[in-house]
Design an enzyme around this catalytic site. Structure first.
Site, PDB file in Angstrom:
ATOM      1  N   CYS A  57       0.874  -1.173   0.000  1.00 31.37           N
ATOM      2  CA  CYS A  57       0.000   0.000   0.000  1.00 31.37           C
ATOM      3  C   CYS A  57       0.913   1.227   0.000  1.00 31.37           C
ATOM      4  O   CYS A  57       2.027   1.156  -0.503  1.00 31.37           O
ATOM      5  CB  CYS A  57      -0.969  -0.011   1.187  1.00 31.37           C
ATOM      6  SG  CYS A  57      -0.187   0.154   2.805  1.00 31.37           S
ATOM      7  N   HIS A  58       0.477   2.326   0.564  1.00 33.20           N
ATOM      8  CA  HIS A  58       1.303   3.534   0.559  1.00 33.20           C
ATOM      9  C   HIS A  58       2.485   3.417   1.519  1.00 33.20           C
ATOM     10  O   HIS A  58       3.621   3.669   1.139  1.00 33.20           O
ATOM     11  CB  HIS A  58       0.462   4.764   0.903  1.00 33.20           C
ATOM     12  CG  HIS A  58       1.261   6.023   0.988  1.00 33.20           C
ATOM     13  ND1 HIS A  58       1.785   6.636  -0.133  1.00 33.20           N
ATOM     14  CD2 HIS A  58       1.656   6.760   2.051  1.00 33.20           C
ATOM     15  CE1 HIS A  58       2.459   7.709   0.246  1.00 33.20           C
ATOM     16  NE2 HIS A  58       2.393   7.801   1.568  1.00 33.20           N
TER      17      HIS A  58
END
Length: 96
Positions: A57-58
Site C-alpha cells: 500500500c502507501h
C-alpha cells in the site's frame, strides 16, 4: 506476520505483488509488475490474490491489515515494509 522489503520484490519479479491502494493512488504510480486489487475488494476478489503474494500500500498500514486477513483465510502473504513510499524512495521504477 511475514514481511518483505522493496528491494527483495525489485530483485525478484517472480514474487507476485498486489497493490491494495485506491484507484487514484494506483494511477499516480505503482510497482510495474503489481496487480491492483483495492483493499475494499479483497474479500470478493480473494481468488485473484496469488498465494505467496507481497501486499503493498502507501506505507504499510493497509497492507498489514490485508495480510492479517489473508493469513486468517489460510493464505500465505507478506507485507511490503514501507510500501510504495519506500519503493519510490529507493529509486525503483514506477509505472503510471
Amino acid at each position: 506476520m511475514r514481511e518483505i522489503s522493496v528491494d527483495a520484490i525489485a530483485a525478484d519479479t517472480d514474487v507476485p505483488v498486489v497493490d491494495v491502494r485506491e484507484q487514484d493512488e494506483w494511477d499516480a504510480g505503482h510497482v510495474p509488475h503489481a496487480i491492483h486489487i483495492p483493499m475494499g475488494e479483497i474479500v470478493e476478489r480473494l481468488d485473484e490474490v496469488p498465494d505467496g503474494a507481497a501486499i503493498i500500500c502507501h506505507s504499510g498500514g493497509r497492507s498489514a491489515r490485508v495480510v492479517q486477513y489473508l493469513e486468517s483465510q489460510g493464505r500465505v502473504a507478506a507485507n511490503v515494509v514501507g510500501g510504495t513510499s519506500a519503493w519510490i524512495a529507493a529509486g525503483h521504477d514506477v509505472a503510471r
